[in-house]
Design a protein around this motif. Structure first.
Motif, PDB file in Angstrom:
ATOM      1  N   UNK A 145      50.603  39.731  49.363  1.00 50.86           N
ATOM      2  CA  UNK A 145      51.527  41.042  49.390  1.00 50.86           C
ATOM      3  C   UNK A 145      51.598  42.149  48.628  1.00 50.86           C
ATOM      4  N   UNK A 146      50.921  42.129  47.611  1.00 51.55           N
ATOM      5  CA  UNK A 146      50.890  43.434  46.748  1.00 51.55           C
ATOM      6  C   UNK A 146      49.433  44.091  46.906  1.00 51.55           C
ATOM      7  N   UNK A 147      48.280  43.181  47.014  1.00 56.86           N
ATOM      8  CA  UNK A 147      46.904  43.451  46.929  1.00 56.86           C
ATOM      9  C   UNK A 147      46.529  43.986  45.748  1.00 56.86           C
ATOM     10  N   UNK A 148      46.831  42.945  44.541  1.00 55.49           N
ATOM     11  CA  UNK A 148      46.282  43.183  43.049  1.00 55.49           C
ATOM     12  C   UNK A 148      45.061  42.875  42.930  1.00 55.49           C
ATOM     13  N   UNK A 149      44.155  43.185  41.870  1.00 51.81           N
ATOM     14  CA  UNK A 149      43.197  42.834  41.404  1.00 51.81           C
ATOM     15  C   UNK A 149      43.606  41.530  40.468  1.00 51.81           C
ATOM     16  N   UNK A 150      42.561  40.332  40.463  1.00 59.34           N
ATOM     17  CA  UNK A 150      42.981  39.412  39.596  1.00 59.34           C
ATOM     18  C   UNK A 150      43.280  39.479  38.214  1.00 59.34           C
ATOM     19  N   UNK A 151      42.841  40.541  37.583  1.00 61.88           N
ATOM     20  CA  UNK A 151      42.965  41.069  36.408  1.00 61.88           C
ATOM     21  C   UNK A 151      44.517  41.511  35.972  1.00 61.88           C
ATOM     22  N   UNK A 170      52.222  48.053  37.874  1.00 62.58           N
ATOM     23  CA  UNK A 170      50.811  47.560  37.558  1.00 62.58           C
ATOM     24  C   UNK A 170      50.032  48.307  36.330  1.00 62.58           C
ATOM     25  N   UNK A 171      49.408  47.857  35.598  1.00 65.41           N
ATOM     26  CA  UNK A 171      48.638  48.194  34.634  1.00 65.41           C
ATOM     27  C   UNK A 171      47.178  47.924  35.135  1.00 65.41           C
ATOM     28  N   UNK A 172      46.451  48.957  35.934  1.00 64.55           N
ATOM     29  CA  UNK A 172      45.234  48.986  36.693  1.00 64.55           C
ATOM     30  C   UNK A 172      44.054  49.229  35.679  1.00 64.55           C
ATOM     31  N   UNK A 173      42.925  49.786  36.358  1.00 66.07           N
ATOM     32  CA  UNK A 173      41.785  50.185  35.698  1.00 66.07           C
ATOM     33  C   UNK A 173      41.875  51.546  34.927  1.00 66.07           C
ATOM     34  N   UNK A 245      39.729  38.150  45.048  1.00 69.23           N
ATOM     35  CA  UNK A 245      39.529  39.836  45.587  1.00 69.23           C
ATOM     36  C   UNK A 245      39.772  39.671  47.271  1.00 69.23           C
ATOM     37  N   UNK A 246      39.463  38.326  47.747  1.00 66.56           N
ATOM     38  CA  UNK A 246      39.561  38.377  49.153  1.00 66.56           C
ATOM     39  C   UNK A 246      41.020  38.679  49.679  1.00 66.56           C
ATOM     40  N   UNK A 247      42.096  38.222  48.855  1.00 72.65           N
ATOM     41  CA  UNK A 247      43.544  38.604  49.277  1.00 72.65           C
ATOM     42  C   UNK A 247      43.594  39.957  49.175  1.00 72.65           C
ATOM     43  N   UNK A 248      43.114  40.726  48.165  1.00 70.54           N
ATOM     44  CA  UNK A 248      42.941  42.207  48.203  1.00 70.54           C
ATOM     45  C   UNK A 248      42.551  43.113  49.297  1.00 70.54           C
ATOM     46  N   UNK A 265      47.448  53.356  51.479  1.00 68.90           N
ATOM     47  CA  UNK A 265      46.946  52.075  50.961  1.00 68.90           C
ATOM     48  C   UNK A 265      45.973  52.495  49.576  1.00 68.90           C
ATOM     49  N   UNK A 266      45.527  53.842  49.483  1.00 63.72           N
ATOM     50  CA  UNK A 266      44.940  54.133  48.337  1.00 63.72           C
ATOM     51  C   UNK A 266      45.749  54.113  47.203  1.00 63.72           C
ATOM     52  N   UNK A 267      47.064  54.471  47.446  1.00 58.16           N
ATOM     53  CA  UNK A 267      48.003  54.543  46.203  1.00 58.16           C
ATOM     54  C   UNK A 267      48.554  52.973  46.039  1.00 58.16           C
ATOM     55  N   UNK A 268      48.469  52.078  46.826  1.00 52.59           N
ATOM     56  CA  UNK A 268      48.944  50.997  46.533  1.00 52.59           C
ATOM     57  C   UNK A 268      47.750  50.215  45.684  1.00 52.59           C
ATOM     58  N   UNK A 269      46.484  50.391  46.525  1.00 53.03           N
ATOM     59  CA  UNK A 269      45.507  49.635  45.624  1.00 53.03           C
ATOM     60  C   UNK A 269      45.106  50.311  44.323  1.00 53.03           C
ATOM     61  N   UNK A 270      45.315  51.441  43.832  1.00 47.33           N
ATOM     62  CA  UNK A 270      45.131  52.265  42.745  1.00 47.33           C
ATOM     63  C   UNK A 270      43.749  52.910  42.825  1.00 47.33           C
TER      64      UNK A 270
END
Length: 299
Positions: A145-151, A170-173, A245-248, A265-270
């Motif tokens: 639902x949010x397209x998160x990385x596993x980390x 989210x705290x991303x890369x 990652x398949x879910x993302x 989509x770019x913004x949501x994926x970070x």
């Protein structure tokens, strides 16, 4: 400046000026270490100031002969380019020997995606009679639902949940923060887990803010999330190569197939660059054919 001093300064530069994560910094330092190993294997003593572009070309030939795949070679070269850029910035060298080197051509291999029926079948395979069942359901709902990385999932904090306005932080890369919308289903199961299941877990001191915990009260690991998903895919009879990652990837693909704006989509994926997001614009032939039939005036 010797190698050790150069590496120490480079590490500080990556951490303080570029704000990279500990894992990324470690990878960059490992890339420079490979170059040192190359010179050692050739019994050549090289100072940082004397490294030339020909040395680096010979290094790339060497790693290729060792069997390193093109994507890995490209990543190593990226680390070396960052190192020599730092040396130029610090006036340790005047000319960047890596400036004209090109990365080996790499093909973009797209991971498998899941359709909505497959995602539903995996979620339905969760055994909700077990305490960890609701946790796993909430995790899968958020991954898709949010397209998160596993980390990002394993590092999710209670203090970063803004469920009253349908967002999570989210705290991303590179320790970059972003706000991501969260849907009603994910909110529903997340609240059920937090309110009914998580309160009964004896949380380890210092870990109280992490959302997803294992039975011992520690934050759930990335490896455990991977194993949970593999197990659910097997139970659902899915033969594809499935990972978190398949879910993302499915999240992004389904949004774009549904007509979502690529920038959104770019913004949501970070993603820092939209070219990274464009990998998700692959669309199957049936979808393309349906689009042509529906929208082209001559169809």
């Amino acid at each position: 400046m010797d190698w050790q001093s150069g590496l120490t300064g480079f590490k500080s530069y990556l951490r303080l000026e570029r704000s990279l994560s500990a894992n990324t910094i470690e990878a960059y330092l490992h890339d420079v270490d490979k170059l040192q190993q190359f010179f050692i294997s050739k019994a050549v003593k090289k100072e940082l100031k004397t490294i030339s572009s020909n040395d680096l070309k010979d290094f790339l030939v060497w790693v290729n002969e060792l069997g390193m795949l093109p994507p890995t070679q490209a990543r190593v070269l990226s680390g070396l380019k960052a190192f020599f850029k730092y040396l130029v910035l610090e006036n340790i060298i005047s000319i960047d020997p890596s400036a004209l080197l090109e990365s080996p051509k790499t093909s973009r291999k797209l991971p498998d995606t899941l359709n909505i029926l497959e995602i539903n079948s995996m979620i339905e395979a969760i055994d909700l009679s077990k305490p960890e069942g609701m946790r796993n359901k909430a995790m899968l709902e958020i991954l898709y639902g949010c397209g998160l990385r596993v980390s990002e999932l394993t590092g999710l904090k209670i203090s970063n949940l803004y469920l009253d306005i349908d967002f999570i932080k989210i705290l991303g890369k590179g320790n970059k923060e972003r706000l991501v919308p969260i849907g009603s289903d994910a909110i529903k199961f997340l609240r059920l887990f937090i309110d009914d299941i998580r309160i009964h877990i004896a949380v380890k001191p210092g870990k109280e803010d992490f959302v997803f915990l294992n039975k011992r009260g520690n934050p759930i690991s990335r490896v455990m999330v991977f194993l949970i998903i593999k197990d659910l895919a097997e139970k659902a009879g899915i033969k594809k190569n499935i990972s978190p990652h398949t879910f993302r990837h499915s999240f992004a693909t389904h949004l774009i197939e549904g007509g979502a704006d690529l920038r959104a989509v770019q913004e949501m994926l970070g993603h820092e660059s939209i070219t990274t997001t464009e990998i998700y614009t692959h669309l199957d032939r049936d979808y393309l054919r349906e689009t042509i039939i529906q929208f082209h005036p001559r169809s």
